[in-house]
Motif scaffolding. Structure first.
Motif, short mmCIF file in Angstrom:
data_model
loop_
_atom_site.label_atom_id
_atom_site.label_comp_id
_atom_site.label_asym_id
_atom_site.label_seq_id
_atom_site.Cartn_x
_atom_site.Cartn_y
_atom_site.Cartn_z
N THR A 25 0.78 -1.01 0.13
CA THR A 25 -0.12 -0.03 -0.19
C THR A 25 0.92 1.29 -0.10
OG1 THR A 25 -0.02 0.11 2.54
CG2 THR A 25 -1.90 -1.15 1.29
N GLU A 26 0.44 2.49 -0.32
CA GLU A 26 1.03 3.45 -0.40
C GLU A 26 1.40 4.02 1.24
OE1 GLU A 26 -1.14 6.64 -2.24
OE2 GLU A 26 -1.11 5.68 -4.16
N ALA A 28 2.78 6.96 3.54
CA ALA A 28 2.93 8.35 3.73
C ALA A 28 3.61 8.69 5.09
CB ALA A 28 1.55 8.90 4.02
N HIS A 34 3.57 13.38 3.20
CA HIS A 34 4.26 13.42 1.60
C HIS A 34 4.09 11.87 1.53
CE1 HIS A 34 6.85 14.41 -1.34
NE2 HIS A 34 7.63 13.21 -1.14
N GLN A 35 4.13 11.37 0.43
CA GLN A 35 4.25 10.08 0.08
C GLN A 35 5.48 9.51 0.02
OE1 GLN A 35 1.65 8.81 -3.11
NE2 GLN A 35 2.80 6.96 -3.71
N ALA A 37 6.32 6.11 -0.24
CA ALA A 37 6.49 4.69 -1.01
C ALA A 37 5.23 4.29 -1.72
CB ALA A 37 6.90 3.46 -0.12
N SER A 38 5.50 3.90 -3.06
CA SER A 38 4.23 3.52 -3.86
C SER A 38 4.54 2.08 -4.31
CB SER A 38 4.20 4.33 -5.25
OG SER A 38 4.18 5.66 -4.90
N PRO A 39 3.59 1.29 -4.06
CA PRO A 39 3.56 -0.17 -4.31
C PRO A 39 3.57 -0.42 -6.20
CG PRO A 39 1.40 0.47 -3.96
CD PRO A 39 2.07 1.49 -3.85
N THR A 40 4.16 -1.15 -6.60
CA THR A 40 4.49 -1.73 -7.92
C THR A 40 3.93 -3.11 -8.37
OG1 THR A 40 6.79 -2.25 -7.61
CG2 THR A 40 6.14 -0.06 -8.18
N ALA A 44 8.85 -1.72 -3.97
CA ALA A 44 8.13 -0.50 -3.93
C ALA A 44 8.86 0.45 -4.50
CB ALA A 44 7.75 -0.09 -2.50
N GLU A 47 10.32 7.24 -2.40
CA GLU A 47 10.36 8.55 -2.81
C GLU A 47 11.40 9.22 -2.14
OE1 GLU A 47 8.23 10.02 -5.38
OE2 GLU A 47 7.27 7.89 -5.69
#
Length: 57
Positions: A25-26, A28, A34-35, A37-40, A44, A47
């Motif tokens: 999951t994202e 924050a 601020h975000q 990490a973003s899942p891929t 991840a 950022e």
């Protein structure tokens, strides 16, 4: 090993937070939102700046 945990510094407020390298999951920043990490589907996208790798025990 299934994945690593990283200590990530937020680019906005410099807060350091622990993030799982394969986050599903994202993630924050707990201070400013601020975000970080973003899942891929695999590793991840981190950022912020990775300051340390936390070892699994």
């Amino acid at each position: 090993m299934a994945g690593n945990f990283y200590s990530v510094a937020c680019p906005d407020c410099e807060n350091e937070q622990i993030v799982f390298g394969k986050a599903a999951t994202e993630v924050a920043c707990a201070v400013c939102g601020h975000q970080l990490a973003s899942p891929t589907g695999g590793e991840a996208v981190i950022e912020g700046e990775i300051t340390d790798t936390v070892e699994a025990r």
